[in-house]
Design a protein around this motif. Structure first.
Motif, PDB file in Angstrom:
ATOM      1  N   VAL A  97       0.980  -0.878   0.055  1.00  0.00           N
ATOM      2  CA  VAL A  97       0.024  -0.035  -0.082  1.00  0.00           C
ATOM      3  C   VAL A  97       0.923   1.293  -0.030  1.00  0.00           C
ATOM      4  CG1 VAL A  97      -1.922  -1.174   1.199  1.00  0.00           C
ATOM      5  CG2 VAL A  97      -0.228   0.041   2.422  1.00  0.00           C
ATOM      6  N   GLU A  98       0.203   2.327  -0.306  1.00  0.00           N
ATOM      7  CA  GLU A  98       0.986   3.506  -0.636  1.00  0.00           C
ATOM      8  C   GLU A  98       1.735   3.850   0.887  1.00  0.00           C
ATOM      9  OE1 GLU A  98       0.619   6.915  -3.662  1.00  0.00           O
ATOM     10  OE2 GLU A  98      -0.586   7.537  -1.951  1.00  0.00           O
ATOM     11  N   GLU A  99       2.862   4.449   0.980  1.00  0.00           N
ATOM     12  CA  GLU A  99       3.645   5.004   1.864  1.00  0.00           C
ATOM     13  C   GLU A  99       3.899   6.423   1.637  1.00  0.00           C
ATOM     14  OE1 GLU A  99       8.125   4.725   3.785  1.00  0.00           O
ATOM     15  OE2 GLU A  99       7.581   3.373   1.895  1.00  0.00           O
ATOM     16  N   ARG A 100       3.711   7.088   2.814  1.00  0.00           N
ATOM     17  CA  ARG A 100       4.276   8.353   2.686  1.00  0.00           C
ATOM     18  C   ARG A 100       5.705   8.868   3.169  1.00  0.00           C
ATOM     19  NH1 ARG A 100       0.821  11.058  -0.633  1.00  0.00           N
ATOM     20  NH2 ARG A 100      -1.419  10.503  -0.432  1.00  0.00           N
ATOM     21  N   GLU A 101       5.971  10.139   2.983  1.00  0.00           N
ATOM     22  CA  GLU A 101       7.273  10.336   3.160  1.00  0.00           C
ATOM     23  C   GLU A 101       8.305   9.520   2.568  1.00  0.00           C
ATOM     24  OE1 GLU A 101       8.152  11.323   7.068  1.00  0.00           O
ATOM     25  OE2 GLU A 101       6.796  12.718   7.360  1.00  0.00           O
ATOM     26  N   ARG A 102       8.050   9.287   1.179  1.00  0.00           N
ATOM     27  CA  ARG A 102       9.170   8.242   0.595  1.00  0.00           C
ATOM     28  C   ARG A 102      10.459   9.023   0.038  1.00  0.00           C
ATOM     29  NH1 ARG A 102       9.211   2.651   0.447  1.00  0.00           N
ATOM     30  NH2 ARG A 102       9.919   2.005  -1.459  1.00  0.00           N
ATOM     31  N   PRO A 103      11.440   8.392   0.050  1.00  0.00           N
ATOM     32  CA  PRO A 103      12.455   9.198  -0.635  1.00  0.00           C
ATOM     33  C   PRO A 103      12.333   9.448  -1.890  1.00  0.00           C
ATOM     34  CG  PRO A 103      13.401   7.397   0.771  1.00  0.00           C
ATOM     35  CD  PRO A 103      11.811   7.249   0.689  1.00  0.00           C
ATOM     36  N   VAL A 104      12.711  10.649  -2.557  1.00  0.00           N
ATOM     37  CA  VAL A 104      12.546  11.183  -4.036  1.00  0.00           C
ATOM     38  C   VAL A 104      13.954  11.755  -3.992  1.00  0.00           C
ATOM     39  CG1 VAL A 104      11.658  12.343  -5.724  1.00  0.00           C
ATOM     40  CG2 VAL A 104      10.182  11.215  -4.008  1.00  0.00           C
ATOM     41  N   LEU A 105      14.888  11.263  -4.891  1.00  0.00           N
ATOM     42  CA  LEU A 105      16.233  11.505  -5.303  1.00  0.00           C
ATOM     43  C   LEU A 105      16.313  12.305  -6.801  1.00  0.00           C
ATOM     44  CD1 LEU A 105      16.616   8.862  -3.433  1.00  0.00           C
ATOM     45  CD2 LEU A 105      19.101  10.187  -3.206  1.00  0.00           C
ATOM     46  N   VAL A 145      12.988  14.696  -0.040  1.00  0.00           N
ATOM     47  CA  VAL A 145      13.866  15.068  -0.980  1.00  0.00           C
ATOM     48  C   VAL A 145      15.519  15.013  -0.824  1.00  0.00           C
ATOM     49  CG1 VAL A 145      14.039  16.507  -2.903  1.00  0.00           C
ATOM     50  CG2 VAL A 145      11.852  16.181  -1.924  1.00  0.00           C
ATOM     51  N   GLY A 146      16.098  14.710  -1.630  1.00  0.00           N
ATOM     52  CA  GLY A 146      17.537  14.671  -1.747  1.00  0.00           C
ATOM     53  C   GLY A 146      18.059  14.479  -3.109  1.00  0.00           C
ATOM     54  N   GLY A 147      19.337  14.135  -3.259  1.00  0.00           N
ATOM     55  CA  GLY A 147      19.632  14.124  -4.715  1.00  0.00           C
ATOM     56  C   GLY A 147      21.118  14.005  -5.072  1.00  0.00           C
ATOM     57  N   ILE A 158      23.177  14.593  -1.572  1.00  0.00           N
ATOM     58  CA  ILE A 158      22.417  15.179  -0.652  1.00  0.00           C
ATOM     59  C   ILE A 158      21.218  14.213  -0.200  1.00  0.00           C
ATOM     60  CG2 ILE A 158      20.465  16.898  -0.189  1.00  0.00           C
ATOM     61  CD1 ILE A 158      22.708  17.519  -3.171  1.00  0.00           C
ATOM     62  N   ARG A 159      21.389  13.768   1.182  1.00  0.00           N
ATOM     63  CA  ARG A 159      20.562  12.724   1.700  1.00  0.00           C
ATOM     64  C   ARG A 159      19.215  13.123   1.715  1.00  0.00           C
ATOM     65  NH1 ARG A 159      22.871   7.883   1.521  1.00  0.00           N
ATOM     66  NH2 ARG A 159      25.190   8.003   2.019  1.00  0.00           N
ATOM     67  N   PRO A 160      18.328  12.730   1.529  1.00  0.00           N
ATOM     68  CA  PRO A 160      16.786  12.806   1.507  1.00  0.00           C
ATOM     69  C   PRO A 160      16.398  13.274   2.782  1.00  0.00           C
ATOM     70  CG  PRO A 160      16.894  10.720   0.530  1.00  0.00           C
ATOM     71  CD  PRO A 160      18.218  11.017   1.067  1.00  0.00           C
ATOM     72  N   GLN A 161      15.731  14.471   2.876  1.00  0.00           N
ATOM     73  CA  GLN A 161      15.331  15.033   4.227  1.00  0.00           C
ATOM     74  C   GLN A 161      13.847  15.401   4.040  1.00  0.00           C
ATOM     75  OE1 GLN A 161      18.141  17.778   6.187  1.00  0.00           O
ATOM     76  NE2 GLN A 161      19.127  17.595   4.220  1.00  0.00           N
ATOM     77  N   ALA A 162      13.182  15.898   5.159  1.00  0.00           N
ATOM     78  CA  ALA A 162      11.832  15.978   4.848  1.00  0.00           C
ATOM     79  C   ALA A 162      11.449  17.739   4.864  1.00  0.00           C
ATOM     80  CB  ALA A 162      10.970  15.494   6.317  1.00  0.00           C
ATOM     81  N   GLY A 163      10.357  18.009   4.348  1.00  0.00           N
ATOM     82  CA  GLY A 163      10.184  19.484   4.485  1.00  0.00           C
ATOM     83  C   GLY A 163      11.207  20.070   3.328  1.00  0.00           C
ATOM     84  N   ARG A 164      11.469  21.469   3.512  1.00  0.00           N
ATOM     85  CA  ARG A 164      12.288  22.060   2.360  1.00  0.00           C
ATOM     86  C   ARG A 164      13.902  21.913   2.468  1.00  0.00           C
ATOM     87  NH1 ARG A 164      10.168  28.225   1.926  1.00  0.00           N
ATOM     88  NH2 ARG A 164      12.258  28.314   1.051  1.00  0.00           N
ATOM     89  N   GLY A 199      24.471   3.807  -2.349  1.00  0.00           N
ATOM     90  CA  GLY A 199      24.086   4.655  -1.195  1.00  0.00           C
ATOM     91  C   GLY A 199      22.615   4.831  -1.168  1.00  0.00           C
ATOM     92  N   VAL A 200      21.608   4.363  -1.941  1.00  0.00           N
ATOM     93  CA  VAL A 200      20.112   4.886  -2.267  1.00  0.00           C
ATOM     94  C   VAL A 200      19.496   3.661  -1.496  1.00  0.00           C
ATOM     95  CG1 VAL A 200      18.203   5.494  -3.598  1.00  0.00           C
ATOM     96  CG2 VAL A 200      20.640   6.491  -3.755  1.00  0.00           C
ATOM     97  N   HIS A 201      18.529   4.010  -0.628  1.00  0.00           N
ATOM     98  CA  HIS A 201      17.410   3.082  -0.123  1.00  0.00           C
ATOM     99  C   HIS A 201      16.816   2.234  -0.915  1.00  0.00           C
ATOM    100  CE1 HIS A 201      14.028   1.499   2.474  1.00  0.00           C
ATOM    101  NE2 HIS A 201      15.063   1.326   3.354  1.00  0.00           N
ATOM    102  N   ALA A 202      16.648   1.026  -1.112  1.00  0.00           N
ATOM    103  CA  ALA A 202      15.834   0.187  -1.895  1.00  0.00           C
ATOM    104  C   ALA A 202      14.257   0.910  -2.045  1.00  0.00           C
ATOM    105  CB  ALA A 202      15.957  -1.041  -1.604  1.00  0.00           C
ATOM    106  N   GLY A 203      13.865   1.017  -3.134  1.00  0.00           N
ATOM    107  CA  GLY A 203      12.566   1.227  -3.277  1.00  0.00           C
ATOM    108  C   GLY A 203      12.319   2.664  -3.345  1.00  0.00           C
TER     109      GLY A 203
END
Length: 329
Positions: A97-105, A145-147, A158-164, A199-203
């Motif tokens: 099922v959908e998860e929130r606060e997913r890492p986006v790079l 968000v990171g990248g 840049i490691r993913p972090q919440a918010g801005r 270095g990136v979390h699976a998924g």
């Protein structure tokens, strides 16, 4: 190509930018308002990571484990639970099922070949502006968000972090990358893909914003491993001159690839030369499309003279771009 012609093409999208050849921290921050307006306009659903589920209008496709059931035709083979399959003798698939606060790079290519443009804006600038709009969309969806930003001889992670926080760190890295003097050579594409692999979390959702030049065997090997564990969205950044040569003739050009302006003349000899040139591009595009499709990942093209809002909306909705090269597979 003059910046005036580049700017005139960009203004067709009704977005006003100070320069077609560079961006700024203030500009990337101001694109938040554009991203918010676009999110309200998105109507089409994005493609699901597996058959049978509804998908929200957001960049990340994060999923939480729900249950295991027997494999059904059309299920994503990456989701097969091999332990249960071995124990029962029947193929089983994990459901999520959908998860929130997913890492986006967001991976932004600032190599020397990206510092180029004949219409609209430089390829590197398009990559940066797409990263900003996609990043703000992800922040609005509560994704972390990171990248990565990389040139031919430098990179920033840049490691993913919440918010801005993560997105602002990415903007600062884009600014740093833009300030570096372009250099030729290097294997940063392969090295960046290798960093994704380790270095990136699976998924995690990874958006590659690149022209993919230099995708050699080392890069393909690293990418192949990443494709097995990550949700990859490949955005092939193209200038019209990457796709088609102009009519036969002699064309004055300006380059700053070495850090200072150089003038040269590009000579186009014949119609057959034009066709061969386009055939090479289409063949390369086909290779890229098949590479990502092999693991059920998203691939599209983004043109430097294309409408920026429409391009971002298509990426978020995971709709292939039909205006460049091949039709969708």
């Amino acid at each position: 190509m003059s910046t005036g012609m580049l700017r005139q093409s960009a203004e067709r999208d009704h977005l006003s930018f100070a320069s077609p050849a560079s961006t700024s921290l203030d500009e990337l921050v101001r694109l938040r308002a554009t991203a918010q307006a676009m999110r309200r306009q998105v109507r089409k659903k994005s493609a699901a990571p597996m058959n049978g589920g509804s998908v929200s209008k957001r960049l990340g496709r994060g999923l939480d484990f729900a249950e295991v059931r027997e494999y059904q035709p059309g299920d994503d083979v990456r989701m097969i639970d091999w332990k249960v399959t071995a124990r029962t003798g029947q193929a089983h698939t994990k459901l999520f099922v959908e998860e929130r606060e997913r890492p986006v790079l967001l991976v932004v290519d600032f190599r020397v070949g990206m510092r180029f443009g004949t219409r609209g804006m430089y390829k590197s600038v398009l990559a940066a502006r797409l990263a900003a709009l996609l990043g703000w969309s992800a922040v609005a969806s509560n994704d972390r968000v990171g990248g990565f930003v990389f040139t031919d001889d430098w990179h920033s992670e840049i490691r993913p972090q919440a918010g801005r926080r993560g997105l602002m760190s990415l903007f600062r890295a884009i600014h740093q990358g833009q300030q570096r003097i372009p250099t030729q050579g290097g294997e940063q594409l392969a090295r960046t893909l290798e960093r994704l692999r380790h270095g990136v979390h699976a998924g995690s959702t990874v958006v590659l914003l690149s022209d993919f030049h230099g995708l050699d065997e080392n890069a393909r090997s690293a990418l192949g491993s990443a494709l097995q564990s990550l949700d990859v969205m490949a955005v092939h950044i193209c200038d019209p001159l990457d796709v088609d040569l102009p009519e036969p003739g002699r064309y004055p050009m300006i380059s700053n690839a070495s850090g200072h302006l150089q003038r040269f003349v590009m000579a186009i000899g014949s119609k057959s030369e034009q066709q061969r040139y386009r055939d090479v591009f289409m063949s390369r595009q086909q290779v890229l499309r098949e590479l990502f499709a092999r693991h059920n990942h998203f691939y599209t093209t983004a043109m430097t003279d294309g409408p920026l809002r429409e391009t971002v909306s298509a990426i978020i909705a995971r709709q292939p771009d039909l205006r460049c090269g091949l039709p969708p597979a």
